[in-house]
Design an enzyme around this catalytic site. Structure first.
Site, PDB file in Angstrom:
ATOM      1  N   VAL A   1      30.698  66.615  39.046  1.00 15.23           N
ATOM      2  CA  VAL A   1      31.383  65.632  38.203  1.00 15.23           C
ATOM      3  C   VAL A   1      30.237  64.942  37.726  1.00 15.23           C
ATOM      4  O   VAL A   1      29.440  64.044  38.457  1.00 15.23           O
ATOM      5  CB  VAL A   1      32.252  64.473  39.168  1.00 15.23           C
ATOM      6  CG1 VAL A   1      32.882  63.326  38.418  1.00 15.23           C
ATOM      7  CG2 VAL A   1      33.602  65.423  39.843  1.00 15.23           C
ATOM      8  N   PRO A   2      30.080  64.977  36.410  1.00 14.00           N
ATOM      9  CA  PRO A   2      28.754  64.816  35.886  1.00 14.00           C
ATOM     10  C   PRO A   2      28.503  63.428  35.590  1.00 14.00           C
ATOM     11  O   PRO A   2      28.472  62.676  34.502  1.00 14.00           O
ATOM     12  CB  PRO A   2      28.837  65.663  34.398  1.00 14.00           C
ATOM     13  CG  PRO A   2      30.285  65.519  34.235  1.00 14.00           C
ATOM     14  CD  PRO A   2      31.085  65.705  35.493  1.00 14.00           C
ATOM     15  N   CYS A   3      28.115  62.537  36.574  1.00 13.89           N
ATOM     16  CA  CYS A   3      28.068  61.137  36.217  1.00 13.89           C
ATOM     17  C   CYS A   3      26.632  60.986  35.837  1.00 13.89           C
ATOM     18  O   CYS A   3      26.182  59.962  35.177  1.00 13.89           O
ATOM     19  CB  CYS A   3      27.902  60.516  37.738  1.00 13.89           C
ATOM     20  SG  CYS A   3      27.149  61.159  39.259  1.00 13.89           S
ATOM     21  N   HIS A   4      25.766  62.058  35.820  1.00 11.65           N
ATOM     22  CA  HIS A   4      24.588  61.878  35.215  1.00 11.65           C
ATOM     23  C   HIS A   4      24.688  61.781  33.667  1.00 11.65           C
ATOM     24  O   HIS A   4      23.677  61.473  32.862  1.00 11.65           O
ATOM     25  CB  HIS A   4      23.564  63.093  35.306  1.00 11.65           C
ATOM     26  CG  HIS A   4      23.932  64.427  34.947  1.00 11.65           C
ATOM     27  ND1 HIS A   4      25.008  64.995  35.867  1.00 11.65           N
ATOM     28  CD2 HIS A   4      23.891  65.218  33.897  1.00 11.65           C
ATOM     29  CE1 HIS A   4      25.336  66.267  35.402  1.00 11.65           C
ATOM     30  NE2 HIS A   4      24.527  66.373  34.014  1.00 11.65           N
ATOM     31  N   ARG A   5      25.801  62.128  33.275  1.00 13.90           N
ATOM     32  CA  ARG A   5      26.013  61.815  31.768  1.00 13.90           C
ATOM     33  C   ARG A   5      26.366  60.507  31.044  1.00 13.90           C
ATOM     34  O   ARG A   5      26.759  60.479  30.044  1.00 13.90           O
ATOM     35  CB  ARG A   5      26.835  63.151  31.426  1.00 13.90           C
ATOM     36  CG  ARG A   5      26.541  64.546  31.549  1.00 13.90           C
ATOM     37  CD  ARG A   5      27.726  65.462  31.074  1.00 13.90           C
ATOM     38  NE  ARG A   5      27.282  66.759  31.432  1.00 13.90           N
ATOM     39  CZ  ARG A   5      28.120  67.844  31.735  1.00 13.90           C
ATOM     40  NH1 ARG A   5      29.386  67.804  31.777  1.00 13.90           N
ATOM     41  NH2 ARG A   5      27.652  68.899  32.204  1.00 13.90           N
TER      42      ARG A   5
END
EC number: 2.1.1.63
Length: 178
Positions: free
Chosen positions: A141-145
């Site tokens: 779940v790409p929270c880094h984006r």
């Protein structure tokens, strides 16, 4: 809350950003953390005790292997989208935010403000940041984006250097570097 007495399997993997600890329920990946120097099971057990009633934690490298393989492919730039089940535990608001994070395409970013607007809560920018911080399955779940409205790399549980590495891996170029 999850069902009583559920077995959660876990394993670790080496990655370009350091060791990762993965935990999998009978429904899917429920925890992916950046391993600190201490015993990875301690933090995992604390998280599990919060969401599960009397969880049984068992190391099972074989059962976690499909998840590790997809992460390895991601780090080798052979995978842009994960095709593995996730089992997310959080508040309804957090789950709403995490669902929206999964809509951000590989190599792209969105601001906290854009995420708040997309979920129909334009004034909840700080709450979106809080939900992002509680994401139990980073990378997948790409929270880094998610970045600041001004384009700055802000707030990442694994550290800003890891956030920058992941975005760079995906081909995102920070506007200051253009």
């Amino acid at each position: 809350m999850a069902p009583a007495s559920q077995t959660i399997v876990w394993s670790q993997m080496d990655s370009p950003i350091g060791p990762l600890t993965l935990a999998v329920s009978h429904k899917g990946l429920c925890q992916l953390t950046f391993s600190k120097k201490c015993d990875p099971v301690v933090g995992l057990q604390v998280w599990l005790n919060h969401w599960f009633h009397n969880p049984r934690l068992e190391r099972n490298d074989h059962e976690v292997l499909p998840f590790i393989q997809q992460l390895d492919e991601y780090f080798r730039k052979e995978r842009r989208q994960f095709e593995l089940p996730v089992d997310l535990y959080g508040t309804p608001f957090q789950k709403l935010v995490w669902k929206q994070l999964q809509e951000i395409p590989y190599g792209e970013v969105r601001s906290y403000k854009e995420i708040a607007q997309a979920i129909g809560a334009p004034k909840a920018v700080r709450a979106v940041g809080g939900a992002n911080n509680k994401n139990p399955v980073s990378i997948v779940v790409p929270c880094h984006r998610v970045i600041g409205s001004n384009g700055s790399l802000v707030g990442y549980g694994g550290g800003l250097q890891i956030k920058e590495y992941l975005l760079s891996l995906e081909g995102w170029i920070h506007p200051k570097n253009v």
